[in-house]
Design a protein around this motif. Structure first.
Motif, mmCIF file in Angstrom:
data_model
loop_
_atom_site.group_PDB
_atom_site.id
_atom_site.type_symbol
_atom_site.label_atom_id
_atom_site.label_comp_id
_atom_site.label_asym_id
_atom_site.label_seq_id
_atom_site.Cartn_x
_atom_site.Cartn_y
_atom_site.Cartn_z
ATOM 1 N N MET A 95 0.834 -1.200 0.000
ATOM 2 C CA MET A 95 0.000 0.000 0.000
ATOM 3 C C MET A 95 0.867 1.249 0.000
ATOM 4 S SD MET A 95 -3.191 -0.668 -0.284
ATOM 5 C CE MET A 95 -3.667 1.012 0.069
ATOM 6 N N TYR A 112 -7.288 9.693 -3.486
ATOM 7 C CA TYR A 112 -7.529 8.913 -4.708
ATOM 8 C C TYR A 112 -8.913 8.268 -4.685
ATOM 9 C CZ TYR A 112 -6.754 4.761 -7.756
ATOM 10 O OH TYR A 112 -6.831 3.769 -8.706
ATOM 11 N N LEU A 158 0.828 7.540 -6.126
ATOM 12 C CA LEU A 158 -0.229 8.549 -6.178
ATOM 13 C C LEU A 158 0.288 9.924 -5.760
ATOM 14 C CD1 LEU A 158 -3.180 6.421 -4.774
ATOM 15 C CD2 LEU A 158 -2.897 7.224 -7.131
ATOM 16 N N ILE A 212 1.692 2.112 -3.489
ATOM 17 C CA ILE A 212 0.573 2.819 -4.123
ATOM 18 C C ILE A 212 0.541 4.274 -3.666
ATOM 19 C CG2 ILE A 212 -1.954 2.948 -4.278
ATOM 20 C CD1 ILE A 212 -1.995 -0.121 -4.075
ATOM 21 N N GLU A 213 0.725 4.494 -2.366
ATOM 22 C CA GLU A 213 0.750 5.853 -1.831
ATOM 23 C C GLU A 213 1.829 6.688 -2.527
ATOM 24 O OE1 GLU A 213 0.047 9.129 0.993
ATOM 25 O OE2 GLU A 213 -1.161 7.467 0.220
ATOM 26 N N ILE A 260 -3.400 6.142 -10.847
ATOM 27 C CA ILE A 260 -2.276 5.240 -10.617
ATOM 28 C C ILE A 260 -1.257 5.261 -11.755
ATOM 29 C CG2 ILE A 260 -3.281 3.114 -11.585
ATOM 30 C CD1 ILE A 260 -1.276 3.398 -8.289
ATOM 31 N N VAL A 304 -3.747 8.002 -0.917
ATOM 32 C CA VAL A 304 -4.705 6.919 -1.182
ATOM 33 C C VAL A 304 -6.120 7.384 -0.861
ATOM 34 C CG1 VAL A 304 -5.475 4.641 -0.426
ATOM 35 C CG2 VAL A 304 -3.057 5.031 -0.924
ATOM 36 N N SER A 305 -6.286 8.055 0.279
ATOM 37 C CA SER A 305 -7.615 8.560 0.657
ATOM 38 C C SER A 305 -8.148 9.540 -0.376
ATOM 39 C CB SER A 305 -7.552 9.227 2.036
ATOM 40 O OG SER A 305 -7.182 8.299 3.028
ATOM 41 N N VAL A 310 -7.425 -1.600 -3.125
ATOM 42 C CA VAL A 310 -7.429 -0.600 -2.055
ATOM 43 C C VAL A 310 -8.708 -0.717 -1.241
ATOM 44 C CG1 VAL A 310 -7.464 1.870 -1.526
ATOM 45 C CG2 VAL A 310 -5.902 1.003 -3.273
#
Length: 207
Positions: free
Chosen positions: A139, A188, A146, A142-143, A153, A185-186, A169
């Motif tokens: 994760m 996104y 982003l 991913i963070e 992504i 992430v939030s 996610v």
């Protein structure tokens, strides 16, 4: 009419359903899988020898493996807006689709089966902790991505890669474990709320 074989609660079936929503494709869905029609029967194995969902029938063409299906649909039904024709842009999209299947999925498999599915075969506490830590590590990747794009992504616009990534996610958010604070992430996931396919097939209460 495109036919989709697989139950909506399956994360891999939801990849296909969301892709259809993005492409504006009509389809017929048959519920196959645990709790519905059994896949370990000759009728289904004739379509997919792995006895797993999803499978699609598009006329006489039959295809299984969710990431192959979503690529096919985008290529077949003029999905250039989400699956670009430029080789470099498409490769960037493909790398995240493949990473989701080969790396991200493996990281959360044990923890998800233990904490959400309550599988008796997945209750080793050390293995659960290891899977949770590995999941968090992925994760964080991913963070970081982003944070670099500030949007989606694979870049500045929504692409086919966002479908499998966002579904994973969503699974992380809905699994009862300690969640690190990942503001990108939030943001996104909030950014995706404007998409009907996201609302119907990702943040729909199904991890």
């Amino acid at each position: 009419m495109l036919q989709i074989l697989g139950k909506t609660s399956s994360i891999n079936v939801r990849k296909v359903l969301w892709t259809c929503a993005e492409l504006g494709l009509s389809f017929e869905q048959e519920d196959w899988g645990a709790g519905f029609r059994a896949t370990d029967v000759a009728e289904f194995r004739a379509l997919n020898p792995n006895a797993m969902v999803p499978v699609i029938r598009d006329g006489d063409f039959v295809l299984w493996e969710s990431n192959s299906i979503i690529r096919y649909l985008a290529g077949r039904y003029h999905g250039e807006a989400i699956y670009p024709g430029d080789p470099c842009e498409r490769a960037r999209c493909d790398q995240w689709i493949d990473w989701q299947a080969s790396e991200l999925n493996r990281s959360w498999s044990y923890a998800f089966l233990a904490l959400v599915r309550h599988s008796p075969a997945h209750q080793d506490q050390q293995q659960i902790a290891l899977s949770c830590a590995n999941w968090t590590k992925h994760m964080a990747i991913i963070e970081g991505q982003l944070e670099r794009t500030g949007a989606f992504i694979a870049g500045q616009t929504f692409s086919l890669a966002d479908i499998p990534i966002a579904l994973s996610v969503n699974r992380w958010l809905d699994t009862p474990l300690q969640h690190e604070d990942f503001p990108a992430v939030s943001a996104y996931m909030a950014r995706l709320t404007g998409r009907e396919g996201y609302r119907d097939y990702c943040r729909n209460g199904t991890p």
